[in-house]
Structures are given as structure tokens and as C-alpha cells.
Design a protein around this motif. Structure first.
Motif: not given
Length: 472
Positions: A6-26
């Protein structure tokens, strides 16, 4: 089952990016901001959102959990949002853990690689979509403003409500509705509706069989607008959606032979229960039967005799599950097809048959019914017409059009539309309703047919989905 992003948001990709950057998803597409709440009843100046703060579960309790000891109906207590129809559907969804697991991904949690992001699978207009949300939730005075669980450390239900608000534009767009809409969006199923004043004599058996197949059932009491959510003398709430959780026959002590037909209902408020017969007659039931019926008091659930039920309630909706639903056989014996189309002003928005000058310009769809299911040279067919997008645009003043469809025997050449002379006498037709979907069942002679979806008035523009289930 696969689902598009939905809206081209990929859960696994976004979660990995947040974990790598040490921040919580917004979530940029559904931010913790006024536009995600609404613009009228939940607008910036409304009383309901006074003092509102968006908080993550970890700010509301020490050890938040996604699910505590299994997702159950007591995890669904309605908050300060008029979405009892959605709450009733979610509560009914917990009766089938396989279907629930497909929607909520129960393996999610707040421990393993937590990044403030969760996702859910919903059915939207003919396709399954994977919907991502962050876990910032609307609160006032440190408590959830909308749906909550009885277990205050559990958060799957408010996060699911947020995902549903996201696909529908904002939280305010969830105010008011019918449970069958949510039932379909959680299962991809087909909803049938019964007017209880005209209930068929075997309706209790229909309910019993539907529940055994995993179908989702909801019910309500009709009332005028000025009596919405008014309580009756026996503590039933008008225009309020209840889940039907069970339909069962029970032997009572005062009768050696007679079985009583009972239905179990649930108020999504988690309180306010029927106080009539069977609210206080459990001494007539053996401890064994009482345990089998899972009876408990003061939790928003109650049993009532079926004869009382059909006298006091007005409408029943049964969402039949589709062939791809897990652990379900209710529609595996059906062929299915679906068509997408549009009503366009001046070209394909011809209105109903009351407008003969333009009616033939409506879209036409051919189907062939060629399987004799009962040996009577007829085929049982379920036709559902759904208009798209009205709830998503509620804050813009968009409302559901009154829609319906006509079924004609096909008389022309293949792929040649029927003309005005062919459209005088339909073989069958639906009623017209100003709701997202109209669905009706027909027994039709084996033949080739044309289905014509229409808005009641011409020149009303909308996209639609037409689904047809014919018995094998």
C-alpha cells in the motif's frame, strides 16, 4: 497470500532502514498530525481532541505487548470514536484465529528488532494490500483515545484501527458505518443482509451454519436519527452494531424434551448488556452446558433467546468468506469472477432503468451460468456491486450514491452490447441502496447473461467493482 504494498511502502525495507539509522519509524503518509484525525468532528478545534497527544506504546506502559495470551474479543473496547461497526467486526474476527493471523501478523512484537513500525493485511476493492503504520497513537491524559484492550499493555487492536483509518483517509472517516464493510475488508468476503421482520423460517439454522463456517455476523436495531444510540428499557442500544458470536441450542432443566435456541451477542463497548430473558435464567442450564456456552457476566457479551432476538433487532449481516480464506469451506463450491469499471458523466453514467434515454450507455458485463447445482436447470448466483472511494473522501462531502444492477439474458452476438430494445425486461434486478455495496442472491435458469451496474440517477461519476459467485 501475497499482497501489494500500500502506497509502495515495504515493511521490511522501512524497518531495516530504521534499525540501521537507530530511529523509530514516523509514517510520512499518515503522520501524527491533525490531518490524520479529521477536519470536522475530530478537527483541531473539536472538544474530542482537546489535549490530544500522539504517544507510542512504550510511553504509555513499561512493557507493551502486541498480543497478550492470544487475541480475543475482550481486546476490543470501543473508545471515543463512533466506529462501533468496525469494533464489532474486529471482535468477530477473533473467533477465527487463522483469518485473524492473516490480517494482523501475530508474530509482531515490541522486542525483536523493534523500530516503531507495524503492518497489517487488508482487502481493498478486489485486492489484498499490506498497510504500514507507525505506532504513535492518539491519547489524552496518558490514555488511548480510541479503541483499547482490557489488558492495558496490549496494542494490536489500536494499531489495527490506525491501519484502517489510514486506508480510509483519517480517523474521522471511520465514524458511522455497517460491520459488513469491515468484515469484507478483513476477509475479502461477500456480505448478505437480512431484514429480521421478514426473516426466513430457517434463519437460526442459517446463522448456526454460517458461524460454523467462520462467517462474520453483525446485527443492529434501526432507529431515527434523533434516537441514535438511545437505550431501550432492556438495555439494548439503537443504531449500535453488535457482533453475533454464537448461535446454539441448549437443553433447559424445566423441559425434558425442548431445546431453546440462543444467540450470543457482544456490545463493542465491553459493557451495557441485555437485561431481559436469559440475562438471569442461567440456573435453568446444567453446569456442563453453561461451561460449553462459555457464559460469563458483565463483559459486554450476553445470551438471548432467538425469538427475542428477531423481535428486538432489525438487521442481520452475514459475511460469507471467499474460497481463498484459510480454514473455510463456505464458498469453495463456488466459481467466482470480478470486473472493474467506471461510471463517467456523458458516456457511461446512464442511471437506472427509469432513464431509458441513457440507461443503455451503462457498462455491461457478460457471465455464463452453465452448471446445474440442484438438478432443476438453474444456477444459484451471488452478485455484489461495490462503489469505490466514498469513505476515503467523506471529509470532502462525498457520499455514497444509490447503486444497483440489472441482469438480462444475453441475446446478441459475442461482445456486442445490448441495445435499448433489449433492455426493457430484466431477468432479475437488485434493489438500489445508498451504501458502499449492494449484494443479492438469485436462482437463475442456465444461460448466458449480461449484468448492468448503475447509479440510480444518471451522470453520477464513480469507480466500481462487480463480483459474481456462481455455484458449481
Amino acid at each position: 497470500m501475497s499482497a501489494s504494498k500500500y502506497l509502495n511502502q515495504d515493511y521490511e525495507v522501512l524497518r531495516r532502514q530504521c534499525l540501521k539509522g537507530g530511529k523509530l519509524f514516523c509514517d510520512p503518509y499518515f503522520p501524527a498530525a491533525p490531518e490524520s484525525l479529521g477536519c470536522n468532528k475530530l478537527g483541531p478545534n473539536s472538544a474530542k481532541v482537546k489535549g490530544l497527544e500522539w504517544k507510542r506504546p512504550g510511553e504509555l506502559c513499561r512493557k507493551p505487548k502486541f498480543i497478550t495470551e492470544g487475541a480475543t474479543r475482550t481486546d476490543v473496547c470501543q473508545g471515543k470514536l463512533g466506529d462501533c461497526w468496525l469494533m464489532a467486526s474486529i471482535a468477530a474476527l477473533t473467533l477465527d484465529q487463522d483469518i485473524l493471523a492473516r490480517v494482523i501478523y501475530p508474530e509482531q512484537n515490541f522486542k525483536d528488532n523493534y523500530a516503531g513500525i507495524f503492518h497489517f493485511r487488508l482487502w481493498q476493492y478486489g485486492e489484498w494490500v499490506d498497510v504500514v503504520v507507525d505506532d504513535r497513537l492518539p491519547t489524552t491524559q496518558g490514555k488511548l483515545l480510541f479503541v483499547k484492550s482490557e489488558e492495558q499493555t496490549e496494542f494490536w487492536s489500536p494499531l489495527l484501527e490506525k491501519a484502517f483509518a489510514k486506508v480510509n483517509g483519517c480517523y474521522e472517516n471511520l465514524i458511522g458505518g455497517v460491520a459488513s464493510e469491515a468484515n469484507e475488508d478483513f476477509t475479502g468476503g461477500i456480505a448478505e443482509r437480512y431484514t429480521l421482520s421478514e426473516a426466513p423460517p430457517n434463519l437460526f439454522n442459517i446463522m448456526e451454519k454460517a458461524l460454523s463456517r467462520g462467517s462474520l455476523l453483525s446485527t443492529s436495531i434501526s432507529a431515527s436519527d434523533d434516537r441514535k444510540e438511545e437505550q431501550t428499557t432492556d438495555h439494548l442500544v439503537k443504531t449500535h452494531t453488535y457482533s453475533v458470536m454464537a448461535a446454539q441450542k441448549v437443553q433447559v432443566k424445566k423441559s425434558d424434551t425442548k431445546e431453546v435456541e440462543l444467540v450470543r451477542l457482544r456490545n463493542p463497548w465491553g459493557q451495557v448488556e441485555w437485561n431481559g430473558a436469559w440475562s438471569d435464567e442461567w440456573e435453568q442450564v446444567s453446569p456442563k452446558d453453561k461451561a460449553k456456552l462459555n457464559y460469563s457476566a458483565d463483559d459486554g457479551e450476553f445470551w438471548m433467546a432467538y425469538v427475542d432476538y428477531i423481535q428486538r433487532y432489525s438487521k442481520l449481516e452475514i459475511c460469507n468468506l471467499t474460497p481463498d480464506s484459510p480454514s473455510n469451506d463456505s464458498l469453495r463450491c463456488w466459481n467466482s469472477c470480478q470486473f472493474e469499471g467506471s461510471w463517467k458523466k456523458g458516456t457511461s453514467a446512464g442511471g437506472c432503468l427509469n432513464y431509458p434515454a441513457t440507461f443503455s450507455t451503462n457498462p455491461q458485463f457478460q457471465v455464463k451460468l452453465d452448471i446445474d447445482s440442484e438438478g432443476d436447470n438453474k444456477c444459484s448466483v451471488l452478485v455484489a456491486l461495490m462503489q469505490k472511494g466514498a469513505r476515503q473522501a467523506k471529509q470532502e462531502g462525498v457520499k455514497n450514491y444509490s447503486i444497483g444492477f440489472y441482469i438480462y439474458k444475453y441475446k446478441g452476438k459475442q461482445h456486442v452490447p445490448l441495445g435499448p430494445d433489449d433492455l426493457q425486461n430484466p431477468a432479475a434486478q437488485s434493489y438500489f441502496v445508498a451504501k458502499r455495496e449492494v449484494c443479492q442472491r438469485f436462482d437463475l435458469p442456465l444461460a448466458e447473461y449480461v449484468i448492468i451496474p448503475a447509479t440510480f440517477k444518471p451522470n453520477q461519476e464513480a469507480d466500481f467493482l462487480l463480483r459474481v459467485f456462481s455455484e458449481k
